[in-house]
Design a protein around this motif. Sequence first.
Motif, PDB file in Angstrom:
ATOM      1  N   ASP A   1     113.346  39.688  -5.418  1.00 22.16           N
ATOM      2  CA  ASP A   1     112.439  40.720  -5.914  1.00 22.16           C
ATOM      3  C   ASP A   1     111.138  40.774  -5.162  1.00 22.16           C
ATOM      4  OD1 ASP A   1     113.479  39.863  -9.237  1.00 22.16           O
ATOM      5  OD2 ASP A   1     114.166  41.475  -7.911  1.00 22.16           O
ATOM      6  N   LEU A   2     110.979  39.940  -4.167  1.00 23.53           N
ATOM      7  CA  LEU A   2     109.690  39.911  -3.496  1.00 23.53           C
ATOM      8  C   LEU A   2     109.568  41.091  -2.549  1.00 23.53           C
ATOM      9  CD1 LEU A   2     109.223  36.175  -2.525  1.00 23.53           C
ATOM     10  CD2 LEU A   2     108.293  37.362  -4.457  1.00 23.53           C
ATOM     11  N   SER A   3     108.357  41.635  -2.460  1.00 25.87           N
ATOM     12  CA  SER A   3     108.125  42.683  -1.465  1.00 25.87           C
ATOM     13  C   SER A   3     108.026  42.015  -0.103  1.00 25.87           C
ATOM     14  CB  SER A   3     106.825  43.409  -1.787  1.00 25.87           C
ATOM     15  OG  SER A   3     105.739  42.568  -1.503  1.00 25.87           O
ATOM     16  N   ALA A   4     108.021  42.858   0.940  1.00 28.84           N
ATOM     17  CA  ALA A   4     107.974  42.298   2.300  1.00 28.84           C
ATOM     18  C   ALA A   4     106.705  41.492   2.501  1.00 28.84           C
ATOM     19  CB  ALA A   4     108.062  43.432   3.315  1.00 28.84           C
ATOM     20  N   LYS A   5     105.587  42.018   1.988  1.00 28.77           N
ATOM     21  CA  LYS A   5     104.327  41.306   2.166  1.00 28.77           C
ATOM     22  C   LYS A   5     104.343  39.967   1.423  1.00 28.77           C
ATOM     23  CE  LYS A   5      99.387  41.666   1.553  1.00 28.77           C
ATOM     24  NZ  LYS A   5      99.345  40.401   0.825  1.00 28.77           N
TER      25      LYS A   5
ATOM     26  N   GLY B   1     104.291  36.873  -9.718  1.00 29.66           N
ATOM     27  CA  GLY B   1     104.751  37.523 -10.937  1.00 29.66           C
ATOM     28  C   GLY B   1     105.371  36.567 -11.925  1.00 29.66           C
ATOM     29  N   ASP B   2     106.392  37.045 -12.630  1.00 31.04           N
ATOM     30  CA  ASP B   2     106.907  36.294 -13.770  1.00 31.04           C
ATOM     31  C   ASP B   2     108.124  35.473 -13.469  1.00 31.04           C
ATOM     32  OD1 ASP B   2     106.076  38.883 -16.099  1.00 31.04           O
ATOM     33  OD2 ASP B   2     105.045  37.020 -15.571  1.00 31.04           O
ATOM     34  N   SER B   3     108.712  35.640 -12.285  1.00 33.43           N
ATOM     35  CA  SER B   3     109.877  34.798 -12.019  1.00 33.43           C
ATOM     36  C   SER B   3     109.603  33.962 -10.784  1.00 33.43           C
ATOM     37  CB  SER B   3     111.122  35.651 -11.846  1.00 33.43           C
ATOM     38  OG  SER B   3     110.953  36.489 -10.759  1.00 33.43           O
ATOM     39  N   PRO B   4     110.101  32.732 -10.768  1.00 28.21           N
ATOM     40  CA  PRO B   4     109.755  31.835  -9.669  1.00 28.21           C
ATOM     41  C   PRO B   4     110.503  32.167  -8.396  1.00 28.21           C
ATOM     42  CG  PRO B   4     111.254  30.743 -11.169  1.00 28.21           C
ATOM     43  CD  PRO B   4     110.981  32.085 -11.777  1.00 28.21           C
ATOM     44  N   SER B   5     109.871  31.815  -7.269  1.00 25.48           N
ATOM     45  CA  SER B   5     110.470  32.097  -5.966  1.00 25.48           C
ATOM     46  C   SER B   5     110.501  30.807  -5.164  1.00 25.48           C
ATOM     47  CB  SER B   5     109.632  33.144  -5.240  1.00 25.48           C
ATOM     48  OG  SER B   5     108.353  32.603  -5.013  1.00 25.48           O
ATOM     49  N   SER B   6     110.868  30.914  -3.894  1.00 23.58           N
ATOM     50  CA  SER B   6     110.974  29.693  -3.091  1.00 23.58           C
ATOM     51  C   SER B   6     109.603  29.058  -2.871  1.00 23.58           C
ATOM     52  CB  SER B   6     111.646  29.988  -1.758  1.00 23.58           C
ATOM     53  OG  SER B   6     111.017  31.057  -1.118  1.00 23.58           O
ATOM     54  N   LEU B   7     108.542  29.872  -2.807  1.00 26.97           N
ATOM     55  CA  LEU B   7     107.204  29.290  -2.653  1.00 26.97           C
ATOM     56  C   LEU B   7     106.876  28.406  -3.852  1.00 26.97           C
ATOM     57  CD1 LEU B   7     104.524  29.012  -1.211  1.00 26.97           C
ATOM     58  CD2 LEU B   7     103.741  31.069  -2.357  1.00 26.97           C
ATOM     59  N   ASP B   8     107.257  28.876  -5.064  1.00 27.01           N
ATOM     60  CA  ASP B   8     107.031  28.058  -6.250  1.00 27.01           C
ATOM     61  C   ASP B   8     107.774  26.731  -6.128  1.00 27.01           C
ATOM     62  OD1 ASP B   8     107.337  31.159  -7.422  1.00 27.01           O
ATOM     63  OD2 ASP B   8     105.595  30.028  -8.128  1.00 27.01           O
TER      64      ASP B   8
END
Lengths: 318, 259
Positions: free
Chosen positions: A84-88, A193-200
């Motif tokens: 769900d991440l935008s390109a930026k 946002g509200d869901s975790p990603s690889s950075l998290d």
Amino acid sequence: MAAPDELFCWEGDWGLPSVSSDCLVVLAYAQFTGAPLKLQKICNPWRSPSGSLPALRTNQKETLSRPADIIIHLRKQKFNADYDLSAKEGADSLAFISLMEEKLVPALIYTFWIEPKNYVDVTRPWFAEHMAFPLNFFLPGRMQRQQLEKLRLLRGVDNLETGEELEKELFHDATECMNLLSQRLGSQKFFFGDSPSSLDAYVFGHLAPVLRCKLPNGKLQQHLKTLKNLTDFCSNILLLYFPRDVRDSGGPKAAPQPDDADFNDVPDKRRKQLLSALVALGAMLTYALVSGMVPILQGTLEEPPDLEPIRYQDHEEE
Amino acid sequence: MSLAAEAFVSQMAAAEPWPENATLYQPLKEDQILLSDHASSIAVQAYLRMCSLPVQVVCRANAEYMSPSGKIPFINVGNQVVSELGPIVQFTKAKGHSLSDSLDDVQRAEMKAYMELVNNMLLTAELYIQWCDDATVAEISHPRYSSPYSWPLGKILAYQKQWEVRRKMNAIGWGGKTLEQVYEDVNQCCQALSQRLGTQPYFFNKQPTELDALVFGHLFSILTTRLTSNELAERVKSYSNLLSFCRRIEQTYFEDKSS
């Protein structure tokens, strides 16, 4: 469904699923995406398919060792936390991961492996206790040499002599990095946002050991505790995605004391004590029997009733 | 630079204004300098030009050994010697020249993160290609690095440098990468930079910052340095906004020299 991939990682402690940052990153990412992985928590890096931990053995018998490679593999299998991440935002992820690797990782290496008090009181005993014989004699020392070499190569040549200055520099960089992460996180639940990603996953993997492990020289932990949003971030992820590990430990533990360590952390010690006591007893008994220190036992074993009539007969004949 | 030395230099720096005879030292441009060093040097030159601080570029064969940290480039300002972009930015800041003062905290965090991204991925990729790819090593790196010295000193120094870089690659986990994977990493990094730049003239609004200088330094060197294959330059060229970004900075800050 194909058999799930196997993930080999270090064991956990202090309320964490694993004590190694790289393993935590992979575990967190797997939990975020719900990837089915067969976990093998071991304390012997020689048993892992690649010789180091973490290691992922895919069901095509391929072995991946770097956290980045493992995450890419999971992404290819449609377990993508960055969908769900935008390109930026994706670009920002990459940038902040690089920031952590350049500024925070050297300080972590120093805190856990190079700083004399921490290494001797916490790191080395932990690894020595958790590794099987005979690895516990030489493997922690070898790991320390590898980490020292890595730190030397990361930072440049002249850092082996100036202990205190090096520590100040690394600490300065690490605190700056943590401040920057805190500023970026702000008051959000996760970085994007509200869901975790690889950075998290990366941030959690590197900060959680600092937060949870009680070290004699705990400057990094002190600073991290002043950044409330990062502390809450780590605790939140632990509660949401690793509830079992938090429950098992009952919260952050102090570095194992000599009395507690024997019976809480290493249950095998009792068995080892019993075994060694039995072996000693057996040895003493055998020696006693063989050397004739226990005559009564010897007499009953040699069946005297048969001997006596013969002796009597001999006596008569003479 | 160590913290104490940095603090000392900052104190000394604040005392005097920027002199006219500041010099920047780098290895010999035509024969000796390699891609990664060229990138770092151009980045520092771009930064100083953006701050409108005059500096003369002096080429010396032993620049690497003169540098206090062993890295190129370094500047000699008054009676102080400062090397590498990070400390030079601090140094100029102490003298009152800074490009990133107008950024807020979040933007500054992003700027630092992207600078680390460039250092972590682009610089490491450049070092890998220069010293771990056998074709490039044999054809370009060894001859160039050993050119100022006679045989066998040149050979020994070149091998020393190569082993040092290879050890570093192994330590950070790049040792097992293939050339294709490295090109892919460069691609990812350029993609991230391209996304961040978007359609803006510079990375942060209308004013250039040290991030712009650093990115320009690396991209310009990649585009203008001859390597064994054009693959690296092609990857960069595929991002048109990065190309126009480089051209813009070159025209604004570097072409007034010839005009």
